[in-house]
Scaffold this active site. Structure first.
Site, PDB file in Angstrom:
ATOM      1  N   LYS A 206      17.993  92.154 -24.833  1.00 44.47           N
ATOM      2  CA  LYS A 206      17.033  91.548 -23.911  1.00 44.47           C
ATOM      3  C   LYS A 206      15.585  91.794 -24.365  1.00 44.47           C
ATOM      4  O   LYS A 206      14.755  90.881 -24.412  1.00 44.47           O
ATOM      5  CB  LYS A 206      17.249  92.151 -22.514  1.00 44.47           C
ATOM      6  CG  LYS A 206      16.164  91.848 -21.524  1.00 44.47           C
ATOM      7  CD  LYS A 206      16.232  90.420 -21.071  1.00 44.47           C
ATOM      8  CE  LYS A 206      15.023  90.036 -20.245  1.00 44.47           C
ATOM      9  NZ  LYS A 206      15.216  88.820 -19.500  1.00 44.47           N
ATOM     10  N   CYS A 260       7.892  88.520 -17.595  1.00 49.21           N
ATOM     11  CA  CYS A 260       8.910  88.877 -18.588  1.00 49.21           C
ATOM     12  C   CYS A 260       8.272  89.167 -19.932  1.00 49.21           C
ATOM     13  O   CYS A 260       8.200  90.307 -20.384  1.00 49.21           O
ATOM     14  CB  CYS A 260       9.901  87.739 -18.742  1.00 49.21           C
ATOM     15  SG  CYS A 260      10.548  87.153 -17.186  1.00 49.21           S
TER      16      CYS A 260
HETATM   17  N1  SAJ Z   1       3.812  80.351 -24.141  1.00 49.03           N
HETATM   18  C1  SAJ Z   1       2.856  80.041 -25.106  1.00 49.03           C
HETATM   19  N2  SAJ Z   1       3.237  79.326 -26.193  1.00 49.03           N
HETATM   20  C2  SAJ Z   1       4.523  78.906 -26.374  1.00 49.03           C
HETATM   21  C3  SAJ Z   1       5.493  79.246 -25.414  1.00 49.03           C
HETATM   22  C4  SAJ Z   1       5.115  79.969 -24.290  1.00 49.03           C
HETATM   23  O1  SAJ Z   1       1.679  80.393 -24.995  1.00 49.03           O
HETATM   24  O2  SAJ Z   1       4.791  78.247 -27.385  1.00 49.03           O
HETATM   25  C5  SAJ Z   1       3.432  81.129 -22.955  1.00 49.03           C
HETATM   26  C6  SAJ Z   1       3.671  80.410 -21.635  1.00 49.03           C
HETATM   27  O3  SAJ Z   1       2.614  79.553 -21.314  1.00 49.03           O
HETATM   28  C7  SAJ Z   1       3.802  81.578 -20.689  1.00 49.03           C
HETATM   29  C8  SAJ Z   1       4.488  82.646 -21.536  1.00 49.03           C
HETATM   30  O4  SAJ Z   1       4.269  82.262 -22.884  1.00 49.03           O
HETATM   31  O5  SAJ Z   1       2.528  82.064 -20.292  1.00 49.03           O
HETATM   32  C9  SAJ Z   1       5.979  82.819 -21.286  1.00 49.03           C
HETATM   33  O6  SAJ Z   1       6.608  81.586 -21.027  1.00 49.03           O
HETATM   34  P1  SAJ Z   1       8.088  81.193 -21.553  1.00 49.03           P
HETATM   35  O7  SAJ Z   1       8.420  79.844 -21.043  1.00 49.03           O
HETATM   36  O8  SAJ Z   1       8.140  81.381 -23.019  1.00 49.03           O
HETATM   37  O9  SAJ Z   1       9.056  82.304 -20.953  1.00 49.03           O
HETATM   38  P2  SAJ Z   1       9.327  82.919 -19.462  1.00 49.03           P
HETATM   39  O10 SAJ Z   1       8.505  84.148 -19.328  1.00 49.03           O
HETATM   40  O11 SAJ Z   1       9.197  81.899 -18.408  1.00 49.03           O
HETATM   41  O12 SAJ Z   1      10.896  83.310 -19.584  1.00 49.03           O
HETATM   42  C10 SAJ Z   1      11.310  84.192 -20.631  1.00 49.03           C
HETATM   43  C11 SAJ Z   1      12.531  83.582 -21.360  1.00 49.03           C
HETATM   44  N3  SAJ Z   1      12.783  84.315 -22.604  1.00 49.03           N
HETATM   45  C12 SAJ Z   1      12.814  83.705 -23.816  1.00 49.03           C
HETATM   46  O13 SAJ Z   1      12.625  82.526 -23.942  1.00 49.03           O
HETATM   47  C13 SAJ Z   1      13.118  84.578 -25.003  1.00 49.03           C
HETATM   48  C14 SAJ Z   1      13.748  83.611 -20.454  1.00 49.03           C
HETATM   49  O14 SAJ Z   1      14.905  83.170 -21.154  1.00 49.03           O
HETATM   50  C15 SAJ Z   1      13.973  85.046 -19.944  1.00 49.03           C
HETATM   51  O15 SAJ Z   1      15.098  85.109 -19.073  1.00 49.03           O
HETATM   52  C16 SAJ Z   1      12.748  85.456 -19.157  1.00 49.03           C
HETATM   53  O16 SAJ Z   1      11.629  85.459 -20.067  1.00 49.03           O
HETATM   54  C17 SAJ Z   1      12.976  86.840 -18.569  1.00 49.03           C
HETATM   55  O17 SAJ Z   1      13.304  86.917 -17.361  1.00 49.03           O
HETATM   56  O18 SAJ Z   1      12.896  87.827 -19.297  1.00 49.03           O
END
Ligand code: SAJ
Length: 428
Positions: A206, A260
């Site tokens: 995780k 997360c």
């Molecule tokens: N972000 C960027 N650039 C990107 C992708 C995301 O700046 O290319 C930013 C987003 O805007 C946001 C942050 O990163 O601020 C996180 O967003 P996210 O959509 O990547 O992830 P979360 O936090 O919504 O969910 C994550 C997921 N983990 C992964 O993709 C490895 C999800 O599967 C997990 O279950 C969740 O964390 C968790 O609960 O840990």
């Protein structure tokens, strides 16, 4: 192993969907939360969190009699701990108090042959070193008298109900028999693969997933700064680099938020600071990205003092209402400290109140008198804006796009000077 009754401790973003999904798959579930307000809300047909489809699922589960909610656990065949593990703000230490209380609440009810699963994101070895000793105060021995496992949730907010069922699931037992018991439990509804391993590996899986994403976003953010410095368009360069079959650069933006990815890497840094300089640096890069955005806004406006800015979006990512750890909120705060006057518009969370943030409830209100319009979150409705309409709604003609949400030509044609994150147009 067969399970007839399950107790889920913690009815938040993960616990409530999990409890309801088990209940709609034939297991009697007692959902437990120490917050009486949450229990009352659920009992009266309400919902304290927003997630598509969740309201119906919870109501179906409660109406069928298979889901009950209570403030204390009771004896069951299995217990799932799904409570939050946030960070202490200042020194980045994991706050394990909720996990400790949940384990302590289970201990008096623990019986021979039970299964306990920890789902909360936790530092490596938590299941063995922290949870097992608490449960063993019952007089029963972990891995001998009862099963103990760790299984991380991996669902994406906004798609929790589907991903809970479809995603692959890792179940790490403190013994192979514990892993097997966890496997049997989740196979009740998980359609994705369920993979057995040991508890510490499952904890690391995780943390590694979210850390991997964090460092990849950090490099994208650093590329946006380099592009700005060397006069190129980072978005174009990233899309060209991604044509390479083994390269997949993520998107730059105003920073990394949510509960997360902006938190989990610290579990590893805290557990072993001397061997994690890279993970720490990535966190620091992403945490300093809001400051980089503020510098960009300042360059676009000349100075920030007294400037009126309409900030679009406060959520931590597109098309959700979740404001936790949001870099957009941080950008607004930094702009205000630098003397700007900011009106923030977040259509997904119109009733949210944040200390010292002037959140308005309409776009018109945000734009009246504005010198600049600042795009902080790529909500679909913001990306669909017609620049020709927006230009008529505000006196200023400066637009700043931090998420590559707007077409430069269209906005410039409408009369805006458009500054974009990762695109050097406004020289220092
Ligand atoms: N972000 C960027 N650039 C990107 C992708 C995301 O700046 O290319 C930013 C987003 O805007 C946001 C942050 O990163 O601020 C996180 O967003 P996210 O959509 O990547 O992830 P979360 O936090 O919504 O969910 C994550 C997921 N983990 C992964 O993709 C490895 C999800 O599967 C997990 O279950 C969740 O964390 C968790 O609960 O840990």
């Amino acid at each position: 192993m067969k399970f007839q009754k399950l107790s889920v401790l913690g009815l938040g973003y993960i616990g409530l969907p999990t409890a309801s999904t088990f209940a709609t798959h034939g297991i009697e579930v007692v959902g437990v939360d120490i917050n009486p307000h949450i229990i009352e809300t659920l009992q009266s047909g309400g919902l304290h969190i927003h997630e598509p489809g969740l309201r119906d699922l919870v109501q179906d589960a409660i109406k069928s009699g298979m889901l009950r909610v209570a403030t204390r656990p009771e004896p069951a065949d299995a217990f799932i701990i799904a409570v939050p593990t946030p960070f202490y703000d200042s020194d980045k230490h994991a706050d394990m108090r909720a996990v400790i209380s949940a384990a302590e609440a289970i201990t008096p009810h623990l019986q021979k042959g039970n299964l306990v699963v920890l789902e909360s994101t936790s530092p490596p070895r938590t299941t063995i070193d922290l949870v097992a000793p608490i449960l063993e105060k019952s007089g029963l021995k972990a891995g001998v008298d009862f099963h103990l496992a760790y299984s991380p949730e991996r669902v994406l907010p906004g798609q929790i109900l589907r991903e809970l069922i479809e995603n692959a699931r890792v179940v790490g037992g403190i013994t192979p028999e514990s892993a097997q018991a966890g496997y049997d439990l989740y196979k009740t509804f998980v359609k994705g693969e369920v993979i057995k391993t040991n508890a510490t590996t499952a904890e690391m899986v995780k943390l590694m997933e979210n850390t991997y994403r964090d460092v990849n976003i950090a490099i994208a953010n650093e590329f946006s700064r380099l592009a700005d410095k060397f006069g190129i368009d980072a978005w174009e360069a990233i899309s060209l680099a991604n044509l390479h079959p083994r390269v997949e650069i993520l998107k730059p933006g105003p920073g990394v938020g949510g509960h997360c990815i902006s938190v989990d890497p610290w579990f590893l840094v805290e557990a072993a600071p001397e061997i994690t300089p890279f993970i720490r640096t990535a966190r620091e890069v992403n945490d300093s990205q809001p400051k980089f955005v503020v510098d960009l806004v300042e360059r676009a406006l000349g100075s920030l003092a007294g400037k009126k800015i309409a900030a679009l979006g406060l959520a931590y990512k597109p098309n959700v209402d979740d404001l936790r750890e949001s870099p957009a909120v941080e950008v607004v705060r930094l702009l205000q400290s630098a003397g700007a006057s900011v009106k923030a518009y977040e259509p997904f969370a119109l009733s949210a109140t944040l200390p010292n943030i002037n959140a308005v409830s309409t776009l018109e209100e945000a734009l009246e008198n504005a010198d600049a319009i600042l795009l902080l979150v790529a909500h679909s409705q913001f990306k669909a804006f017609d620049a020709q309409e927006i230009v008529k709604m505000m006196p200023g003609h400066i637009a700043i796009d931090t998420v590559n949400g707007w077409d430069a030509e269209a906005w410039e044609e409408a009369g805006f000077e458009l500054a974009r994150l990762g695109v050097s147009e406004f020289k220092v």
